[in-house]
Design a protein around this motif. Structure first.
Motif, mmCIF file in Angstrom:
data_model
loop_
_atom_site.group_PDB
_atom_site.id
_atom_site.type_symbol
_atom_site.label_atom_id
_atom_site.label_comp_id
_atom_site.label_asym_id
_atom_site.label_seq_id
_atom_site.Cartn_x
_atom_site.Cartn_y
_atom_site.Cartn_z
ATOM 1 N N UNK A 226 0.841 -1.197 0.000
ATOM 2 C CA UNK A 226 0.000 0.000 0.000
ATOM 3 C C UNK A 226 0.877 1.248 0.000
ATOM 4 N N UNK A 229 2.521 1.488 -3.426
ATOM 5 C CA UNK A 229 1.588 1.931 -4.461
ATOM 6 C C UNK A 229 1.272 3.415 -4.304
ATOM 7 N N UNK A 344 -3.367 5.581 -19.839
ATOM 8 C CA UNK A 344 -3.499 5.046 -18.483
ATOM 9 C C UNK A 344 -3.482 3.511 -18.414
ATOM 10 N N UNK A 348 -1.007 1.528 -15.986
ATOM 11 C CA UNK A 348 -1.474 0.638 -14.926
ATOM 12 C C UNK A 348 -0.818 -0.728 -15.031
ATOM 13 N N UNK A 428 -7.031 -5.541 -17.344
ATOM 14 C CA UNK A 428 -7.095 -4.097 -17.543
ATOM 15 C C UNK A 428 -6.663 -3.720 -18.946
ATOM 16 N N UNK A 431 -9.315 -4.730 -21.433
ATOM 17 C CA UNK A 431 -10.572 -4.019 -21.285
ATOM 18 C C UNK A 431 -10.458 -2.573 -21.758
ATOM 19 N N UNK A 432 -9.346 -1.924 -21.437
ATOM 20 C CA UNK A 432 -9.280 -0.492 -21.685
ATOM 21 C C UNK A 432 -8.348 -0.117 -22.841
ATOM 22 N N UNK B 6 -15.203 4.509 -16.049
ATOM 23 C CA UNK B 6 -15.232 3.170 -15.445
ATOM 24 C C UNK B 6 -13.881 2.853 -14.819
ATOM 25 N N UNK B 7 -12.860 3.204 -15.549
ATOM 26 C CA UNK B 7 -11.499 2.921 -15.083
ATOM 27 C C UNK B 7 -11.226 3.632 -13.762
ATOM 28 N N UNK B 10 -13.084 2.065 -11.011
ATOM 29 C CA UNK B 10 -12.442 0.800 -10.634
ATOM 30 C C UNK B 10 -11.263 1.056 -9.699
ATOM 31 N N UNK B 11 -10.451 2.048 -10.071
ATOM 32 C CA UNK B 11 -9.284 2.400 -9.270
ATOM 33 C C UNK B 11 -9.689 2.813 -7.864
ATOM 34 N N UNK B 14 -10.768 -0.030 -5.843
ATOM 35 C CA UNK B 14 -9.616 -0.841 -5.435
ATOM 36 C C UNK B 14 -8.966 -0.252 -4.187
ATOM 37 N N UNK B 15 -8.608 1.049 -4.275
ATOM 38 C CA UNK B 15 -7.947 1.683 -3.136
ATOM 39 C C UNK B 15 -8.892 1.735 -1.945
#
Lengths: 436, 374
Positions: A226, A229, A344, A348, A428, A431-432, B6-7, B10-11, B14-15
């Motif tokens: 954590x 990140x 992005x 990611x 990810x 999808x993106x 959406x992304x 999602x982020x 998650x956090x």
């Protein structure tokens, strides 16, 4: 080869037609095919070899470790005499004594002091704590006889799982003949069985294999990741965006770029030394904590994230930028509302791969004291904590045989985490991702 | 654009979920921390409410068991133990007084005078020495073959880098020519010399070299005489292990050595007694000078490859760090280090009763050592 062909062609020109290029090509065709076939074969062989290695690794880990997900339990009828339980503070009673009484009651024939010790050693020292939890959870059981499945000692567990053989001479196994007889009595009374090992997933480290669990390390890893990140993602992306979109191209930025690429290849222990010198010795941060561990791993993952993010930014076609400029966007608007959203997913992916790398790292943590025996499950960023790979390393080094299977089981848990993180990266991206 | 939303969601999710998992016990922790911050005194450091222990990897398996018992049976937090090696432990220990420095260091040898002086230099003036028991070093091989019967001289001749010339010329060293055990001593089997052992960073290696090889080297009168005349030269002869492949550094992982011995019946391994104790079905200890490494033989001193284990306590931290006195009491209690204590189950060889009583008093009254006597 060519030369000789030419000569042959020149010699025979009088009687037959000159050799055409197509004939030369045809002649060599078979050889070219063979060459390609060989090349494909090499490729396939290397894939087969790596798949075999992987399969070998996985089967050895799984076959060693799957049994750790089960643990031997023994059923004890515990008589909870109200006199034995401290009324003021039930947690402080002598539960060890109550357990010993219960064991003694099942084996009334064992009188000798030495034999009784051998008998008690079949049961885990954790049994008393199990009983205490049971009483604290439900004080009404005091005064009754409680049927409790308690943990068996690791030697008994190993015997039941077949890692200790019964048919070897007595002095070659950890359990003597008498202890085997006592276990046989339990087996006959259906009082011993294998159950799912919940302790493994809920407990912290322990020197008793049957009490040891991975949860403390999972939480340690979680806090560390954590911190990593939270620091590396914003810093990495900001650095990448600036370098790629705003920074002037000059000697200074070239120098920075070379350095980032080099840092990505620096052995990870170096970051640990840096962490020791800077964060512990200079800033006086607490040793062995996820806070420092996370910062050190952040330094390690930053180059990976920056490089991946810059690649993602580069992949956004200039036409997008030009179109945005064309309708009057400022540079900042172009970056934040057009380039960044498109880049992005790639960023990611880079971040997740960097994090997965950091998750499996022990070397830098060695220097900052995170390779340590820590029983209490960490509750925050400044509690001492170990991480999963460290736990694996510590267990691999323990003499008790039951830790062998637990080491493999912990590796499986770590692999599961890594696979799911990488799967998340793939999902990810799929999808993106946008293709141009 | 929709995808970006959406992304982002999602982020966030998650956090968000991550911090939820993290939050529960943290609040509780904060409350606990709050209670205990009162006692730091003049140090502007964060208070530490657990004991920090560093030091020898040999003592580590014993100290961890005590720490765990201590954590489970008292209201104090479980001490944190790092296995840094004896030397590394003293280095951290002697760095100063204050919560950022460890409270206790474990050692598989006595503190050196230089280390003790370093402590005093950095303000660690009161150091309490507690001996906890003995550890045996064993040389073991696979059960499928006959056990070895070695003398310390054999060990020296088989493993030293340079050995006295076999022709018998005094003062002459040759690079170790021995290939099989039979070359070393005609009574030994004709198997290739292949010994798996710890690397130079290990305390076990230090002790092995000192106890086995040094004593073995002293069997040669001229080498023994050298000890007085030229100490460095003596050390170089007796402490240097051969590097031509006969001695294989197998890393610090003793379990790995056990596995390798099981697979290779010709090899011998060097490790702590507890690993032999746990694997009696696979490996057997070699007789050293005619004595088999058993619990009782190490305990009564007849098995020669044994060494005392210690830990050192920073007296200035007692009373500052919660639980120090209680930890010492747990370690020095009969149920821990006694003849039938739980440490013996982990392979610690207990001290005789009088010695235990002596060190229990030292622990209780915190009698510190003086560097001059080392």
């Amino acid at each position: 080869m060519n030369k000789s062909n030419k000569q042959a062609g020149a010699g025979s020109s009088g009687t037959s037609r000159r050799e055409r290029t197509i004939d030369i090509v045809n002649k060599r065709l078979e050889k070219r095919y063979r060459k390609e076939k060989r090349f494909r074969l090499y490729g396939m062989l290397s894939i087969i070899a790596s798949v075999l290695f992987l399969a070998f690794l996985l089967t050895s880990i799984v076959s060693n470790g799957y049994s750790a997900f089960w643990q031997t339990y023994i059923k004890l009828d515990v008589q909870l005499d109200p006199d034995m339980i401290d009324k003021e503070d039930p947690g402080r009673s002598n539960y060890q004594g109550i357990i010993k009484q219960a064991i003694g009651a099942y084996y009334p024939e064992v009188k000798d002091r030495k034999e009784r010790r051998e008998l008690y050693s079949l049961f885990s020292s954790g049994a008393a704590f199990q009983l205490r939890d049971e009483v604290l959870k439900n004080p009404a059981v005091v005064g009754t006889t409680l049927s409790l499945w308690v943990l068996a000692d690791d030697d008994v567990d190993m015997l039941m799982k077949g890692h200790i053989k019964r048919n070897v001479p007595e002095n070659e196994r950890r359990l003597n003949d008498k202890q085997l007889q006592w276990i046989a009595k339990l087996e006959a009374g259906k009082r011993i069985e294998e159950r799912f090992n919940t302790t493994f997933f809920t407990a912290g480290d322990s020197r008793e294999p049957e009490l040891a669990g991975i949860w403390g390390a999972v939480k340690g890893s979680f806090y560390t990741m954590l911190v990593t990140l939270a620091l590396s993602f914003p810093i990495g992306i900001a650095a990448a965006v600036y370098l790629e979109e705003f920074a002037p191209k000059n000697l200074a930025t070239d120098f920075i770029e070379v350095n980032i690429n080099n840092l990505a290849a620096v052995p990870s222990i170096v970051f640990g030394l840096l962490g020791l010198a800077v964060f512990l010795n200079f800033f006086g941060m607490p040793r062995s904590t996820p806070l420092v561990g996370g910062i050190v791993l952040m330094l390690m993952t930053l180059p990976t994230i920056i490089i991946a993010s810059r690649a993602a930014l580069k992949a956004v076609p200039p036409s997008i930028r030009e179109a945005a400029f064309g309708v009057g966007s400022s540079k900042l608007q172009v970056v934040t509302s057009h380039v960044l959203p498109l880049a992005l997913p790639g960023m990611l992916t880079g971040t997740i791969i960097g994090m997965a790398q950091a998750l499996g790292e022990t070397a830098p943590l060695l220097m900052i004291g995170m390779v340590a025996f820590i029983v209490d499950i960490p509750g925050g960023f400044t509690d001492p904590a170990a991480v999963m790979p460290v736990q694996i390393y510590l267990w691999a080094d323990s003499p008790e045989r039951a830790f062998v299977e637990r080491t493999s089981a912990a590796i499986m848990v770590l692999l599961a985490f890594l696979i799911s993180m990488n799967a998340l990266a793939v999902v990810m991206r799929k999808r993106f991702e946008r293709r141009w | 654009m929709k995808k970006t939303v959406t992304l982002a969601a999602l982020l966030l999710l998650l956090t968000g979920s991550l911090s939820v998992i993290g939050c529960g016990p943290k609040a509780d922790q904060a409350a606990k921390d709050g209670q205990q911050t009162g006692q730091t005194g003049e140090e502007a450091q964060v208070a530490r409410d657990y004991i920090s222990i560093v030091g020898s990897s040999t003592v580590y398996p014993f100290a961890t068991v005590v720490a765990e018992q201590f954590g489970k049976t008292t209201d104090f937090k479980t001490p944190k133990i790092e296995s840094t090696g004896s030397g590394g432990g003293f280095k951290l220990f002697s760095a100063g007084v204050g919560v950022e420095h460890p409270d206790i260091t474990n050692a598989s040898r006595r503190i050196k005078k230089s280390e003790c002086e370093k402590c005093a230099e950095n303000g660690v003036t009161e150091v309490v020495e507690i001996k906890i028991g003995y550890d045996g070093i064993v040389m073991a091989n696979s059960k499928s073959v006959e056990p070895f019967n070695l003398s310390r001289k054999d060990i020296f001749l088989a493993l030293a880098k340079d050995v006295p010339n076999p022709s018998g010329a005094e003062g002459e060293l040759v690079p170790n020519p021995y290939k099989t055990w039979k070359d070393v001593n005609p009574e030994l089997p004709e198997t290739k010399i292949e010994v798996l052992g710890p690397p130079p960073t290990s305390g076990t290696r230090d002790a092995f070299v000192e106890l086995a090889m040094e004593t073995g080297a002293k069997e040669f009168a001229w080498i023994k005489a050298l000890k007085k005349e030229d100490k460095d030269k003596f050390k170089q002869i007796s402490h240097t292990v051969r590097e031509d492949g006969a001695y294989i550094e197998a890393g610090e992982n003793d379990n790995l050595i056990v596995q390798k011995l099981d697979a290779n019946p010709n090899a011998l391994g060097i490790f702590g007694f507890s690993f032999l104790d746990q694997n009696t079905d696979k490996i057997q200890g070699a007789f050293i000078d005619g004595v088999k490494p058993t619990f009782s033989a190490i305990s009564d001193g007849s098995y020669v490859l044994s060494r005392p284990l210690f830990f050192y306590v920073k007296e200035a931290h007692v009373g500052k760090i919660p639980g120090m006195r209680e930890y010492l009491a747990e370690f020095t209690s009969e149920k821990a280090w006694g003849d039938e204590g739980y440490l013996t189950e982990k392979g610690l060889i207990p001290m005789p009763k009088e010695e235990r009583e002596k060190y229990a008093t030292v622990a209780e009254e915190l009698i510190s050592i003086s560097c001059d006597k080392l």
